[in-house]
Design a protein around this motif. Structure first.
Motif, short mmCIF file in Angstrom:
data_model
loop_
_atom_site.label_atom_id
_atom_site.label_comp_id
_atom_site.label_asym_id
_atom_site.label_seq_id
_atom_site.Cartn_x
_atom_site.Cartn_y
_atom_site.Cartn_z
N ARG A 162 -4.93 -8.42 5.41
CA ARG A 162 -5.50 -7.16 6.14
C ARG A 162 -4.23 -6.06 5.81
N PHE A 163 -3.10 -6.35 5.53
CA PHE A 163 -1.88 -5.35 5.27
C PHE A 163 -1.93 -5.22 3.77
N GLY A 202 -5.27 -2.93 3.53
CA GLY A 202 -4.94 -1.53 3.97
C GLY A 202 -3.86 -0.80 2.88
N SER A 203 -3.00 -1.28 2.61
CA SER A 203 -1.92 -0.80 1.98
C SER A 203 -2.36 -0.12 0.31
N ILE A 233 2.98 -2.50 -4.46
CA ILE A 233 2.19 -2.27 -3.08
C ILE A 233 1.63 -3.86 -2.61
N GLY A 242 2.95 -6.71 -0.65
CA GLY A 242 2.09 -7.22 0.56
C GLY A 242 1.92 -8.69 0.49
N ALA A 260 -7.97 2.51 6.55
CA ALA A 260 -6.82 1.99 5.82
C ALA A 260 -5.51 1.88 6.63
N LEU A 261 -5.11 2.86 7.09
CA LEU A 261 -3.97 3.00 7.99
C LEU A 261 -3.93 2.08 9.39
N VAL A 269 -3.10 -1.41 8.03
CA VAL A 269 -1.68 -1.63 7.67
C VAL A 269 -0.76 -1.70 8.88
N LEU A 299 0.78 -5.37 10.07
CA LEU A 299 2.35 -5.64 10.32
C LEU A 299 2.61 -6.07 11.65
#
Length: 324
Positions: free
Chosen positions: A21-22, A25-26, A44, A48, A173-174, A177, A181
């Motif tokens: 997912r990270f 999203g990133s 990126i 990730g 997306a954010l 992230v 995290l």
């Protein structure tokens, strides 16, 4: 013992899911800010896919368990090359068309050799760790320059296609992230706690658990993404995942772990694990760079089988010597 095993199993499952997912999203968020696709793939996505190793190693060092942190790095790099690329190439030979990735192969070999040299004296001190982090910062600067200078690279084209297939709103997306995290931190603590407990129960060293259970578990995102990429014919993404992850591991993850908790390197660990990691990295450079006059590198099924066989032999050797 059962509680430790459950903690490792659930920790690994949550770690892999949250890392995915990270990364998603990133990458999606970066595309909204017009970051070049090549740069997304190199920096990126590379960051990730190394997020599990980074969080596990940082938490291990904070808890005074540097052997798990370093075992995770060495074991992950060995797993990425020998197991993941070996298995992937056996299923479908990997053609290396990207000029940027061909440049990164000797860079990865050089960075691994430098890290091995710094640890040759049996110690990963804070000065050594800061040198690795400085090299990492310089390498990221070079990656940014390459991403801006060569927007038409094969790797960038494949990444652009992936981004088009997985578009999502910036808000989502954010959110991915942030959630990814947070769950990475939680799952890493579960994994480290369980791994330490299993090592104590079996009477083996933390480094062995880090080299095996933890390393394979944190490399699962690279395995999944590489297999999916090759199935789609995106060979450069499959190799890019491994190169990017290994560079992050040997420079950033090792550097962060060493700054938090300087560690002694046992001579057995150097002569066995670090040397194997260096040899596999050199082998990847030789077979992937394209010295055969074809204009592109290629990892064929025979080479993939040899890589996988080396991983099986290494793991068997590690287990037999650990329990003897």
């Amino acid at each position: 013992m059962l509680l430790f095993l459950l903690s490792v199993v659930f920790g690994l499952a949550l770690l892999v899911w949250s890392a995915g997912r990270f990364v998603d999203g990133s990458a999606a968020a970066a595309s909204h800010f017009n970051v070049p696709p090549l740069l997304i793939g190199m920096v990126i996505v590379g960051f990730g896919t190394s997020a599990p190793e980074m969080t596990v190693s940082a938490i291990s060092s904070l808890q005074g368990k540097p052997d798990i942190a370093l075992g995770n790095v060495f074991g992950s790099n060995i797993t990425n090359i020998a197991l993941i690329l070996g298995l992937t190439a056996m299923l479908s030979p990997i053609a290396v068309q990207s000029g940027v990735l061909r440049k990164e192969l000797p860079v990865l070999t050089l960075m691994t050799a430098i890290a091995a040299f710094l640890m040759y004296d049996g110690m990963l001190g804070r000065t050594d760790a800061l040198i690795l982090l400085l090299l990492f910062a310089l390498l990221m600067g070079w990656s940014v320059w390459e991403g801006i200078r060569k927007p038409g690279d094969e790797f960038g084209a494949e990444m652009q296609e992936e981004l088009q297939q997985h578009k999502m709103p910036l808000g989502k997306a954010l959110m991915l992230v942030a959630a990814g995290l947070l769950l990475l931190l939680v799952s890493s603590r579960m994994l480290v706690w369980g791994a330490v407990g299993i090592a104590a129960a079996l009477g083996v060293s933390d480094i062995v658990i880090g080299l095996t259970v933890v390393a394979v578990g944190t490399s699962l995102p690279e395995l999944a993404s590489s297999l999916v990429a090759v199935r789609k014919g995106e060979h450069d993404i499959a190799l890019g995942n491994v190169i990017g992850s290994n560079l992050f591991n040997i420079l950033a993850v090792t550097g962060i772990a060493g700054v938090i908790y300087p560690a002694a390197i046992d001579q057995t660990v150097f002569s066995r694990d670090i040397v194997i990691m260096l040899m596999l990295t050199l082998s990847l450079f030789i077979i992937g760079y394209g010295f055969r006059g074809e204009g592109t590198g290629r990892i064929n099924r025979i080479e993939g089988t040899a890589l996988l066989a080396s991983y099986i032999a290494y793991t068997a050797w590690l287990v037999l010597t650990s329990f003897s």
